[in-house]
Design a protein around this motif. Structure first.
Motif, PDB file in Angstrom:
ATOM      1  N   UNK A 335       0.599  -1.595  -0.121  1.00  0.00           N
ATOM      2  CA  UNK A 335      -0.591  -0.089  -0.517  1.00  0.00           C
ATOM      3  C   UNK A 335       0.653   1.819   0.328  1.00  0.00           C
ATOM      4  N   UNK A 336       1.929   1.159   0.976  1.00  0.00           N
ATOM      5  CA  UNK A 336       2.782   2.609   0.911  1.00  0.00           C
ATOM      6  C   UNK A 336       3.598   2.236  -0.530  1.00  0.00           C
ATOM      7  N   UNK A 337       4.247   1.439  -1.256  1.00  0.00           N
ATOM      8  CA  UNK A 337       5.139   1.854  -1.871  1.00  0.00           C
ATOM      9  C   UNK A 337       5.206   1.333  -3.509  1.00  0.00           C
ATOM     10  N   UNK A 338       4.291   0.466  -3.911  1.00  0.00           N
ATOM     11  CA  UNK A 338       3.856   0.027  -5.024  1.00  0.00           C
ATOM     12  C   UNK A 338       3.610   0.954  -5.968  1.00  0.00           C
ATOM     13  N   UNK A 339       3.146   1.748  -5.961  1.00  0.00           N
ATOM     14  CA  UNK A 339       2.317   2.818  -6.236  1.00  0.00           C
ATOM     15  C   UNK A 339       4.222   3.576  -6.853  1.00  0.00           C
ATOM     16  N   UNK A 340       5.222   4.053  -6.325  1.00  0.00           N
ATOM     17  CA  UNK A 340       5.703   4.653  -6.352  1.00  0.00           C
ATOM     18  C   UNK A 340       7.516   3.896  -7.150  1.00  0.00           C
ATOM     19  N   UNK A 341       7.004   2.768  -7.309  1.00  0.00           N
ATOM     20  CA  UNK A 341       7.981   1.505  -7.794  1.00  0.00           C
ATOM     21  C   UNK A 341       7.648   0.629  -8.554  1.00  0.00           C
ATOM     22  N   UNK A 342       8.082   0.489  -9.496  1.00  0.00           N
ATOM     23  CA  UNK A 342       7.621  -0.166 -10.238  1.00  0.00           C
ATOM     24  C   UNK A 342       7.740  -1.874  -9.942  1.00  0.00           C
ATOM     25  N   UNK A 343       9.226  -2.047 -10.241  1.00  0.00           N
ATOM     26  CA  UNK A 343       9.238  -3.349  -9.003  1.00  0.00           C
ATOM     27  C   UNK A 343       8.605  -3.310  -8.288  1.00  0.00           C
ATOM     28  N   UNK A 344       8.321  -3.383  -7.153  1.00  0.00           N
ATOM     29  CA  UNK A 344       7.132  -3.395  -5.783  1.00  0.00           C
ATOM     30  C   UNK A 344       5.730  -3.615  -6.575  1.00  0.00           C
ATOM     31  N   UNK A 345       5.334  -2.938  -7.384  1.00  0.00           N
ATOM     32  CA  UNK A 345       4.174  -3.187  -8.443  1.00  0.00           C
ATOM     33  C   UNK A 345       3.949  -4.660  -8.852  1.00  0.00           C
ATOM     34  N   UNK A 346       5.249  -4.808  -9.605  1.00  0.00           N
ATOM     35  CA  UNK A 346       4.501  -6.328 -10.013  1.00  0.00           C
ATOM     36  C   UNK A 346       5.081  -7.223  -8.763  1.00  0.00           C
ATOM     37  N   UNK A 347       5.386  -6.832  -7.938  1.00  0.00           N
ATOM     38  CA  UNK A 347       5.062  -7.928  -6.958  1.00  0.00           C
ATOM     39  C   UNK A 347       3.899  -7.988  -5.624  1.00  0.00           C
ATOM     40  N   UNK A 348       3.716  -6.797  -5.763  1.00  0.00           N
ATOM     41  CA  UNK A 348       2.416  -6.598  -5.280  1.00  0.00           C
ATOM     42  C   UNK A 348       1.049  -7.020  -5.902  1.00  0.00           C
TER      43      UNK A 348
END
Length: 531
Positions: A335-348
């Protein structure tokens, strides 16, 4: 156990009504101790957790009745009768192997035999009330006897020099440090089935010992679940007409639990070695290296939340604590990081939060961004009420600018900073003390970070043979008069350090000690702040 030993069919341990019927299942004697009845009944997990807690009590209590002899005997006998001898024995193997993680299989077997025999004898109908007290005293005496068959410990002699309750309490507190690098390696499917069919009891006992000692820091519920599903898989697939397909299916089904065991053992080992505050810093720097664009305010609450999860669940016997709390934590991270980083978004993106956590944990460090020089905290800030937070913020800023520096090196910076604050903030002249330390750190820190960056960058980017070749070339330039034997020894030493300590999930205590030996070229021995 009185009467004829009962017989157990292994294959329905997973609770499934197999179409081929039980008549083709490999049947073994319940007295052999194979844990299928324990690990096959999911509805009794909470009971087993309670029993496991009692066994942890037992491992201490057989040599330390500090809560009262009758209390200990009654608790142990209640669970012995509830579980039955074989399930009780299985849990004793696991809890003993966790506690004495460096003991041999033979030493654990001796201890388990004595504990189970004590419970079986003294929990029988009509047993003398003094039986348990006398038996535990005899066990304590045997621990102190010459040639004791129980797990060895360097502090045993000191405990045995004491008498009575003090001796028992001392012996009860002994435990081995966790294995720095888990030794268990899963054999091939063919080897598993060969060993299983040769002797199911010995196979199960040895697996439980090796697995529980290798992953001794994993929470007990996670360890119990992982061993249960593994032994169920082996007992099912080794008698299957299509073992390869069976193993593939079963391994896929237990993938999350298997990864949770590995991951929780790592994080709990780190929590045990570091403590809550340093684990918070370690998790903070890990996130900062994966996402250096995030601010301290973004990441520090997440690091605190992760440390709180570990503090609650690493020693908790409540079912699903680690999986439940880590899933909740992962939702916060996403919730905190996926919007700011594509790699986190992919993992989430996945629906399985535990798989998302494993994905995030496996992310490599991001490329180092171009940022202005990190602003150092003032002396007043370092020695003020928020001094620890200011120090963490500065180390966080350094980490963002050196994303290739591994945890072991960053941990050394944390230790040094904490030590300097402790010394200087209590000195007569804190500012003069801190100014002196700052000057020395300004000399030591750049080569320290550069060396860590270079070593681990080369290890990550090159294949291992080319990495060792590069090491030899570098050492030859620095030590032109060194013999080929010495150079070869140094190359192997440094390559071993890099392969163990450059990866993100390195063993904390082992690598912390090795970092100190790797700093010889950076500063002058005893005068080193970072030693």
């Amino acid at each position: 156990m009185a009467g004829r030993p009962r017989m157990l069919a292994l294959c329905p341990a997973d609770g499934i009504n197999h179409s081929h019927g039980h008549r083709h299942c490999l049947r073994i004697n319940a007295g052999m101790g194979f844990p299928a009845p324990l690990f096959g009944r999911r509805k009794e997990t909470s009971l087993n957790m309670r029993a496991a807690l009692t066994l942890l009590l037992l491992l201490a209590a057989v040599r330390a009745e500090h809560r009262g002899k009758a209390y200990v005997r009654d608790k142990v006998c209640q669970e012995f009768k509830t579980l039955g001898k074989e399930d009780f024995r299985t849990l004793t193997i696991i809890t003993s192997s966790r506690k004495f993680s460096n003991a041999t299989f033979e030493e654990i077997s001796h201890l388990v035999h004595e504990i189970v025999s004590l419970a079986e004898t003294c929990c029988a109908e009509g047993a003398d009330p003094s039986c348990y007290d006398a038996g535990s005293s005899a066990l304590s005496a045997k621990s102190c006897g010459e040639g004791s068959p129980f797990p060895a410990h360097p502090d045993t002699a000191g405990c045995c020099a004491q008498e009575g309750l003090e001796q028992k309490l001392c012996l009860a507190a002994l435990r081995h440090p966790p294995q720095q690098l888990p030794r268990y390696l899963q054999p091939s499917n063919e080897e598993l089935c060969q060993d299983f069919k040769k002797d199911p009891k010995d196979f199960a006992d040895r697996f439980l010992h090796e697995y529980a000692s290798s992953y001794s820091q994993a929470p007990l519920p996670v360890l119990l679940g992982s061993t249960r599903t593994f032994l169920s898989m082996v007992s099912t697939c080794c008698i299957s007409p299509a073992p390869t397909a069976c193993f593939l299916k079963e391994k896929l089904e237990r993938k999350t639990l298997s990864l949770l065991t590995l991951m929780s053992n790592r994080v709990c080992s780190r929590f045990t070695a570091y403590g809550k505050d340093k684990v918070t810093f370690s998790y903070l720097t890990s996130l900062a290296q994966k996402m250096p664009s995030a601010s301290f305010e973004d990441l520090f609450p997440l690091a605190e939340d992760a440390a709180e999860v570990f503090s609650q669940c690493c020693e908790e016997v409540a079912e699903d604590c680690m999986q439940k709390k880590l899933s909740e934590h992962t939702a916060k991270v996403c919730g905190a990081l996926s919007a700011g980083d594509e790699r986190f978004a992919d993992c989430c993106q996945g629906q399985n939060l535990m798989q998302n956590y494993f994905c995030i944990s496996a992310l490599p460090p991001a490329p180092t961004p171009k940022l202005p020089e990190a602003q150092k905290p003032t002396n007043e800030q370092l020695c003020g009420e928020e001094g620890a937070r200011h120090a963490k913020r500065y180390l966080f800023e350094l980490t963002r600018r050196h994303t290739g520096v591994p945890d072991a090196f960053l941990g050394k910076l944390y230790d040094t900073c904490k030590k300097v604050r402790g010394e200087c903030c209590s000195a007569k002249d804190p500012s003069a003390c801190l100014d002196s330390k700052h000057q020395r750190m300004a000399e030591e820190l750049p080569p320290f970070l550069e060396k860590a960056n270079q070593l681990c960058r080369q290890y990550t980017e090159l294949n291992f043979l080319d990495f060792k070749k590069r090491l030899r070339e570098s050492l030859t330039q620095k030590m032109p008069d060194a013999s080929p034997e010495l150079l070869g020894q140094l190359v192997e030493q440094r390559a071993d350090f890099a392969s163990t300590c450059c990866p993100p999930n390195s063993p904390p205590l082992y690598c912390a000690s090795k970092v100190s030996t790797e700093l010889g070229e950076v500063c002058d021995g005893d005068s080193c702040l970072l030693s």
